[in-house]
Design a protein around this motif. Structure first.
Motif, PDB file in Angstrom:
ATOM      1  N   ILE A 170      35.925  -5.502  53.204  1.00 29.80           N
ATOM      2  CA  ILE A 170      34.817  -4.647  53.766  1.00 29.80           C
ATOM      3  C   ILE A 170      34.196  -4.942  54.999  1.00 29.80           C
ATOM      4  CG2 ILE A 170      34.101  -3.731  51.533  1.00 29.80           C
ATOM      5  CD1 ILE A 170      31.495  -4.703  51.837  1.00 29.80           C
ATOM      6  N   ARG A 171      34.503  -4.141  56.114  1.00 31.26           N
ATOM      7  CA  ARG A 171      33.729  -4.077  57.312  1.00 31.26           C
ATOM      8  C   ARG A 171      33.458  -2.878  57.969  1.00 31.26           C
ATOM      9  NH1 ARG A 171      33.644  -8.938  56.915  1.00 31.26           N
ATOM     10  NH2 ARG A 171      34.917 -10.571  57.900  1.00 31.26           N
ATOM     11  N   PHE A 172      32.226  -2.843  58.870  1.00 31.70           N
ATOM     12  CA  PHE A 172      31.695  -1.918  59.456  1.00 31.70           C
ATOM     13  C   PHE A 172      32.879  -1.709  60.855  1.00 31.70           C
ATOM     14  CE2 PHE A 172      28.251  -1.821  56.980  1.00 31.70           C
ATOM     15  CZ  PHE A 172      27.926  -0.501  57.018  1.00 31.70           C
ATOM     16  N   GLY A 173      33.379  -0.789  61.333  1.00 26.47           N
ATOM     17  CA  GLY A 173      34.135  -0.100  62.369  1.00 26.47           C
ATOM     18  C   GLY A 173      33.279  -0.089  63.534  1.00 26.47           C
ATOM     19  N   PRO A 174      33.786   0.078  64.904  1.00 29.21           N
ATOM     20  CA  PRO A 174      33.106   0.447  65.950  1.00 29.21           C
ATOM     21  C   PRO A 174      32.573   1.692  66.135  1.00 29.21           C
ATOM     22  CG  PRO A 174      35.184   0.203  66.732  1.00 29.21           C
ATOM     23  CD  PRO A 174      35.170  -0.172  65.149  1.00 29.21           C
ATOM     24  N   ASP A 175      32.913   2.631  65.019  1.00 27.64           N
ATOM     25  CA  ASP A 175      32.418   4.052  64.980  1.00 27.64           C
ATOM     26  C   ASP A 175      31.221   4.266  63.830  1.00 27.64           C
ATOM     27  OD1 ASP A 175      33.533   3.463  62.447  1.00 27.64           O
ATOM     28  OD2 ASP A 175      35.020   5.245  62.609  1.00 27.64           O
ATOM     29  N   GLY A 176      30.694   2.894  63.403  1.00 28.37           N
ATOM     30  CA  GLY A 176      29.527   2.894  62.551  1.00 28.37           C
ATOM     31  C   GLY A 176      30.031   3.152  61.113  1.00 28.37           C
ATOM     32  N   LYS A 177      31.063   3.485  60.711  1.00 22.70           N
ATOM     33  CA  LYS A 177      31.692   3.972  59.270  1.00 22.70           C
ATOM     34  C   LYS A 177      31.981   2.375  58.703  1.00 22.70           C
ATOM     35  CE  LYS A 177      31.429   7.955  60.820  1.00 22.70           C
ATOM     36  NZ  LYS A 177      30.080   8.869  60.294  1.00 22.70           N
ATOM     37  N   LEU A 178      31.878   2.556  57.368  1.00 21.20           N
ATOM     38  CA  LEU A 178      32.250   1.124  56.637  1.00 21.20           C
ATOM     39  C   LEU A 178      33.787   1.377  55.949  1.00 21.20           C
ATOM     40  CD1 LEU A 178      31.398  -1.207  55.098  1.00 21.20           C
ATOM     41  CD2 LEU A 178      30.749  -0.017  53.199  1.00 21.20           C
ATOM     42  N   TYR A 179      34.605   0.632  56.313  1.00 18.18           N
ATOM     43  CA  TYR A 179      35.915   0.539  55.844  1.00 18.18           C
ATOM     44  C   TYR A 179      36.218  -0.484  54.821  1.00 18.18           C
ATOM     45  CZ  TYR A 179      36.903   3.158  60.009  1.00 18.18           C
ATOM     46  OH  TYR A 179      37.077   4.308  61.056  1.00 18.18           O
ATOM     47  N   ILE A 180      36.735   0.206  53.837  1.00 16.05           N
ATOM     48  CA  ILE A 180      36.857  -0.752  52.581  1.00 16.05           C
ATOM     49  C   ILE A 180      38.431  -0.894  52.073  1.00 16.05           C
ATOM     50  CG2 ILE A 180      36.345  -0.618  50.045  1.00 16.05           C
ATOM     51  CD1 ILE A 180      34.052   1.488  51.190  1.00 16.05           C
ATOM     52  N   ALA A 181      38.620  -1.972  52.216  1.00 16.54           N
ATOM     53  CA  ALA A 181      40.287  -2.413  51.665  1.00 16.54           C
ATOM     54  C   ALA A 181      40.387  -2.667  49.997  1.00 16.54           C
ATOM     55  CB  ALA A 181      40.787  -3.670  52.323  1.00 16.54           C
ATOM     56  N   THR A 182      41.343  -1.980  49.468  1.00 17.33           N
ATOM     57  CA  THR A 182      41.583  -1.973  48.093  1.00 17.33           C
ATOM     58  C   THR A 182      42.960  -2.408  47.897  1.00 17.33           C
ATOM     59  OG1 THR A 182      42.326   0.268  47.606  1.00 17.33           O
ATOM     60  CG2 THR A 182      39.807  -0.005  47.770  1.00 17.33           C
ATOM     61  N   GLY A 183      43.257  -3.119  46.699  1.00 14.07           N
ATOM     62  CA  GLY A 183      44.551  -3.627  46.213  1.00 14.07           C
ATOM     63  C   GLY A 183      45.231  -2.302  45.103  1.00 14.07           C
ATOM     64  N   ASP A 184      46.249  -2.657  44.795  1.00 11.39           N
ATOM     65  CA  ASP A 184      47.139  -1.617  43.921  1.00 11.39           C
ATOM     66  C   ASP A 184      46.704  -1.976  42.412  1.00 11.39           C
ATOM     67  OD1 ASP A 184      48.578  -3.760  43.130  1.00 11.39           O
ATOM     68  OD2 ASP A 184      50.494  -2.884  44.066  1.00 11.39           O
ATOM     69  N   ALA A 185      45.822  -2.923  42.138  1.00  6.32           N
ATOM     70  CA  ALA A 185      45.294  -3.543  40.721  1.00  6.32           C
ATOM     71  C   ALA A 185      46.589  -3.501  39.900  1.00  6.32           C
ATOM     72  CB  ALA A 185      44.458  -2.504  40.343  1.00  6.32           C
ATOM     73  N   LYS A 186      47.579  -4.222  40.522  1.00  7.65           N
ATOM     74  CA  LYS A 186      48.729  -4.641  39.864  1.00  7.65           C
ATOM     75  C   LYS A 186      49.635  -3.220  39.188  1.00  7.65           C
ATOM     76  CE  LYS A 186      47.674  -7.623  36.813  1.00  7.65           C
ATOM     77  NZ  LYS A 186      47.562  -8.871  35.800  1.00  7.65           N
TER      78      LYS A 186
END
Length: 371
Positions: A170-186
Motif C-alpha cells: 500500500i502506498r499514497f500517490g502524489p494525488d493523496g489517494k491510497l493505492y492498494i495492491a492485491t493478489g489473485d489469492a491463488k
C-alpha cells in the motif's frame, strides 16, 4: 457506463479463454537475464560504502515508511508494528501487535504513513485475518500517539486471501489517494472478475470512500489483470509503476494506467491483447517493494530502485534507456526499499521468511547513507 460495459465484456472473454486454453508464454523482447547474486561477505557492486545496520534480529519485516520527524515505522509479518526512534534506536515495545492469520506468505503486510502524518498521526496497514472458516485481507487506518497505536478503523475489507498471492503493498500517490495492491489469492480467474477485489490495484480516499474520478464508477478498482503486485512507485512526472510476480518466471514492471487490463491469467510478459510490461525478468527475480528516487543524494534521481527477493539484490532500473543494473548484494533477500526525506534509502531484508537460510542478525533494516 461504457467503461463498465467494456470491463465486464473483457472479464467474461478472459475467463472463458483462461478456462479452455493452455497458454504458452514466450519471453518478451524486454526480458532481462539476471546473473546469480554474489555469495561473498562484502558488497562489491554499485554501493561501496555508507551502509549502516539500523536494526537486526527482526521477525520477517515486510514494509517500512519514514516519518518527517525521522522515525521509522515498519511491520513484521507475524503481527507487530514497530518503531525506530529519530535517533536510530529500535524501540523494544511494538506500537501495536495485530492479530493476523499468518499462513504462508500472508499476515501483517503493507504499511503507509498518511501524507499529513506529522499533523494527524494516521497510518495504514494491510493485514490477513480469518472470519470463521474464511480468510480475507483488509486495510485498516490507525491512529498513533507517543509511538503507540490508540485507535483503528477498517477502510477496506473482504479482499480475497490465501497462503500465497496476497499482494499487500500500500502506498499514497502524489494525488493523496491510497493505492492498494492485491493478489489473485491463488484463483487466477479473479484477476479478470470485475466483481472481485483480487488481482487488482485499488484506489480509495484516505477515509475509505471511493474517489469520484476512479475509472469504474463506484468501484475502488484502478487497474486489473494482476497476479501478485508487490511494489508501487511514482516517477517525477507522476506516472505510476508496479512490480509483479509472474508464474514460472515472467516477473514484470508495469506502467499503470487507470482502467487498463494487465492480462493475467491470459497473458504475461509478451502481451499482445493487453497492456505490455515496461520490463520483464526471466528467469524470475521476485521483485518486491520499490521506490523512484526524487533526490540525487545517492546519484539515482529519476531511477526506479527495486528490491528483489529471489535474486537477492537491489536493482536500479533506468526507465529512459530501459536498462537495469544490480547495485547491492550480499544481504540476502530484499523485501522493501523506501527513500527518506533526506534522499537516503532504507531497506528491509527478508531472510527469515521461510525461503532462505538466515544469516546471523537477520532480519535487518539497512540504511544507505552514501553512494
Amino acid at each position: 457506463m461504457e467503461r463498465d460495459r467494456r470491463l465486464a465484456l473483457v472479464a467474461a472473454v478472459a475467463i472463458i479463454i483462461a478456462s479452455v486454453a493452455t497458454i504458452f508464454f514466450t519471453p518478451s523482447s524486454t526480458t532481462i537475464p539476471i546473473p546469480e547474486p554474489s555469495s561473498g561477505g562484502k558488497n562489491s557492486t554499485g554501493i561501496s560504502s555508507g551502509i549502516k545496520v539500523v536494526a537486526e534480529n527482526l521477525n520477517v519485516p515486510w514494509a517500512i515508511d519514514v516519518a518527517k520527524d525521522g522515525r521509522l515505522f515498519f511491520t513484521e509479518r507475524s503481527g507487530a508494528i514497530r518503531v525506530v526512534s529519530a535517533n536510530g534506536t529500535l524501540l523494544s515495545d511494538p506500537a501495536a501487535y495485530i492479530n493476523v492469520a499468518q499462513q504462508g506468505e500472508a499476515g501483517l503486510l503493507g504499511l503507509a504513513l498518511h501524507p499529513d502524518f506529522a499533523q494527524n498521526h494516521l497510518l495504514y496497514i494491510y493485514q490477513t485475518y480469518t472470519n470463521g472458516t474464511a480468510v480475507f485481507n483488509k486495510v485498516v487506518m490507525l491512529t498513533e500517539k507517543d509511538n503507540k497505536i490508540i485507535d483503528s478503523k477498517v477502510v477496506l475489507d473482504k479482499i480475497p486471501a490465501a497462503d500465497r498471492n496476497d499482494g499487500g503493498r500500500i502506498r499514497f500517490g502524489p494525488d493523496g489517494k491510497l493505492y492498494i495492491a492485491t493478489g489473485d489469492a491463488k484463483q487466477p480467474e479473479l484477476a479478470q472478475n470485475a466483481g472481485s477485489l483480487a488481482g487488482k490495484i485499488l484506489r480509495i480516499n484516505p477515509d475509505g470512500s471511493i474517489p469520484e474520478d476512479n475509472p469504474f464508477s463506484g468501484s475502488p478498482v484502478y487497474s486489473y489483470g494482476h497476479r501478485n503486485v508487490q511494489g508501487l512507485a511514482w516517477d517525477l512526472k507522476g506516472n505510476m509503476y508496479a512490480t509483479e510476480h509472474g508464474e514460472s518466471g515472467n516477473d514484470e514492471i508495469n506502467l499503470i494506467k487507470p482502467g487498463e487490463n494487465y492480462g493475467w491469467p491470459v497473458e504475461e510478459c509478451d502481451a499482445k491483447r493487453f497492456e505490455k510490461p515496461v520490463m520483464c525478468f526471466n528467469p524470475a527475480v521476485a521483485p518486491a517493494g520499490m521506490t523512484i528516487a526524487h533526490f540525487d543524494k545517492l546519484g539515482y534521481k529519476g531511477d526506479l530502485l527495486v528490491a528483489s527477493l529471489k535474486a537477492m539484490q537491489l536493482r536500479k532500473v533506468d526507465l529512459e534507456n530501459n536498462t537495469t543494473t544490480n547495485i547491492l548484494t550480499s544481504y540476502g533477500r530484499i523485501r522493501d526499499v523506501v527513500e527518506a526525506p533526506d534522499g537516503t534509502l532504507y531497506l528491509l531484508t527478508s531472510n527469515r521468511d521461510g525461503r532462505a537460510i538466515p544469516n546471523p542478525g537477520d532480519d535487518k533494516i539497512l540504511h544507505i547513507q552514501e553512494p
